[in-house]
Design a protein around this motif. Structure first.
Motif, PDB file in Angstrom:
ATOM      1  N   ALA A 171      -2.162   1.522  -5.700  1.00  0.00           N
ATOM      2  CA  ALA A 171      -2.094   2.729  -5.081  1.00  0.00           C
ATOM      3  C   ALA A 171      -2.928   3.276  -3.915  1.00  0.00           C
ATOM      4  O   ALA A 171      -2.920   4.329  -3.358  1.00  0.00           O
ATOM      5  CB  ALA A 171      -1.994   3.934  -6.297  1.00  0.00           C
ATOM      6  N   SER A 207       8.251   0.629  -3.126  1.00  0.00           N
ATOM      7  CA  SER A 207       7.318   0.151  -4.169  1.00  0.00           C
ATOM      8  C   SER A 207       7.725  -1.297  -4.672  1.00  0.00           C
ATOM      9  O   SER A 207       8.801  -1.497  -4.240  1.00  0.00           O
ATOM     10  CB  SER A 207       6.869   0.923  -5.497  1.00  0.00           C
ATOM     11  N   GLY A 238      -1.304  -0.249 -13.693  1.00  0.00           N
ATOM     12  CA  GLY A 238      -1.355   0.377 -12.191  1.00  0.00           C
ATOM     13  C   GLY A 238      -0.764  -0.726 -11.238  1.00  0.00           C
ATOM     14  O   GLY A 238      -0.711  -0.098  -9.996  1.00  0.00           O
ATOM     15  N   GLN A 255       2.005   4.494  -9.585  1.00  0.00           N
ATOM     16  CA  GLN A 255       1.249   4.467  -8.309  1.00  0.00           C
ATOM     17  C   GLN A 255       1.986   5.543  -7.294  1.00  0.00           C
ATOM     18  O   GLN A 255       3.181   5.971  -7.594  1.00  0.00           O
ATOM     19  CB  GLN A 255       1.564   3.135  -7.595  1.00  0.00           C
ATOM     20  N   TYR A 313      -1.190  -5.413  -4.262  1.00  0.00           N
ATOM     21  CA  TYR A 313      -1.049  -5.742  -5.823  1.00  0.00           C
ATOM     22  C   TYR A 313      -1.674  -6.935  -5.939  1.00  0.00           C
ATOM     23  O   TYR A 313      -1.801  -7.923  -5.206  1.00  0.00           O
ATOM     24  CB  TYR A 313       0.274  -5.868  -5.966  1.00  0.00           C
TER      25      TYR A 313
END
Length: 473
Positions: free
Chosen positions: A21, A129, A140, A149, A160
């Motif tokens: 995020a 995403s 997460g 996120q 990631y």
């Protein structure tokens, strides 16, 4: 742009580790892995690893594998979400969304236990995403916008990072405006190879992977209709439709694995001719050997992966396709009436006075469509197309050929051409006398009588087309 096969720079300039995020700073952007792109729709050779732990790579049908760099023991990839132009078949291109120049995006290959870091740059006009479908990872890093996120804004890069904890066949796709982004082609395959010999994962000679996807693109247009729920007109493998789908070329007696993921809106019964196979894995991992049994068709539901394996011990050109008949067709009108047996040549003569290019369609079935040289819009694929050694194959959509050859060399994935059938092994016309048909005259009655019988028997008359081989009408 052609494939850039240069290995990423292996410099270890500091890259700030970030949660999914958190966007990347300008300082860290200078150390991003180089984004490799690919525009060719051909099947690229397997990418043999030259860094990290070794493995036997897969071949992505009409696709490619994303290179990586090693950075202090971490395997780093760079995905770029962006609009792309995908050639779905020769002469037919679609405006899609994808990754690194293609839809689907490149296959990501790692090894069980690898520490993986994926940089995702968003060049779409809206946030996005990436969900790593089937992976065990920190919550997460799961890629669900708003839940795990914030969305990746246009122009930003997120990271990631997780450990590939279990071997198997997986995929990646957005969980942001999913209806639009997946309808536009945003998806890709992920393979995690076992770190050592695995009791449930056999070694194979050939390993293929592709995704099932579907689009609604009207003939003459370029962009999918994202609001379509069920009535798609293009059923594809890796955003390609037959005859644009490459053949799967193997050597006689190769052990072959094919990994298939389904990101369409319906199920697909995948059918292989000439061989039996075992379902050896799903996106949940390898299947227990006690559950495996031989079959020639396996159904793949929406959001599922299936891994099949077989011994290619029969030479020939073997069809491989979805067994839903409309899924082996290209763009077609779904409101066309059935005209079989309807004599309308007289009407045609009147219509052609007004529309010179008008053609009779469907009077004797649809096979004639494959032979017609009918004018088509500038950007589309014929409904049934593809020429084989004996004429039109009359297929489209989710259809290809597994070519098994005695002389195919190990590691050679090139097309060997059409199979040369040995003498006496091709179906042929019979010109001799035909015996009288055997008829059963003692057929049983229905289990119980109808309450109201018709006043007289109804005779069904069948109109057969003219020139029906001289048989009685």
């Amino acid at each position: 742009m052609t494939t850039n096969r240069r290995r990423f720079l292996t410099g270890t300039a500091g890259v700030a580790t970030a949660a999914a995020a958190a966007s990347i700073s300008k300082v860290a952007m200078a150390a991003l892995p180089e984004p490799i792109t690919q525009s060719s729709p051909d099947t690229m050779p397997p990418l043999v690893p030259d860094t990290g732990r070794p493995y036997t790579p897969v071949v992505t049908l009409n696709g490619w594998t994303l290179p990586w760099r090693m950075n202090n023991g971490v395997k780093e990839f760079h995905l770029v979400a962006e609009p792309v132009v995908r050639e779905m078949a020769p002469g037919f291109k679609a405006h899609l969304w994808g990754y690194n120049g293609q839809s689907p995006g490149p296959t990501i290959e790692v090894v069980e236990g690898d520490h993986v870091r994926i940089f995702v740059t968003n060049k779409l006009p809206e946030h996005t995403s990436v969900h790593w479908h089937g992976q065990r990872l920190p919550n997460g890093m799961d890629g669900v916008t708003g839940l795990t996120q914030a969305g990746i804004p246009p122009g930003k890069t997120f990271v990631y990072e997780f450990v590939a904890r279990r071997p198997g066949t997986f995929m990646y796709h957005p969980h942001a405006d999913e209806m639009t982004q997946m309808a536009m082609g945003m998806m890709g395959s992920w393979i995690t190879h076992p770190k050592s010999r695995h009791p449930l994962i056999d070694e194979v000679d050939r390993d293929f992977v592709f995704l099932l996807n579907a689009y609604d693109i009207e003939p003459g247009s370029y962009t999918p209709k994202i609001m379509t729920m069920l009535d798609f007109n293009l059923w594809s493998w890796n955003s390609r439709v037959f005859p644009g789908i490459d053949s799967l070329n193997v050597r006689l007696n190769d052990k072959v694995r094919i990994r298939i993921g389904n990101l369409t809106m319906t199920n697909h019964p995948m059918h292989l001719h000439g061989h039996e196979f075992l379902v050896t894995g799903t996106d949940g991992g390898p299947t227990p050997k006690s559950t495996r049994f031989h079959e020639v068709t396996t159904d793949i539901a929406v959001g599922q992966m299936r891994q099949i394996e077989f011994l290619a011990d029969e030479e020939g050109d073997w069809a491989f396709h979805c067994h839903k008949s409309h899924h082996t067709m290209n763009a077609m009108g779904h409101d066309v009436p059935t005209m079989i047996g309807v004599e309308h040549r007289g009407v045609v003569k009147q219509i052609t006075k007004l529309i010179p290019d008008y053609m009779v369609m469907g009077e004797r079935g649809m096979a004639d469509m494959a032979e017609m040289e009918m004018p088509l819009p500038d950007n589309t694929a014929p409904m049934m197309t593809g020429d084989g050694p004996f004429g039109s194959v009359e297929m489209g959509g989710m259809f290809s050929v597994v070519k098994v050859r005695r002389g195919q060399k190990r590691g050679d994935y090139s097309d060997p051409g059409w199979y040369p059938h040995p003498a006496g092994t091709v179906a042929y016309e019979w010109t001799g006398a035909l015996p009288d048909p055997a008829r059963a005259y003692g057929a049983g009655r229905s289990s119980m009588p109808r309450r109201q019988q018709p006043s007289k028997d109804v005779e069904v008359k069948v109109r057969k087309p003219a020139n029906h081989g001289g048989h009685d009408h």
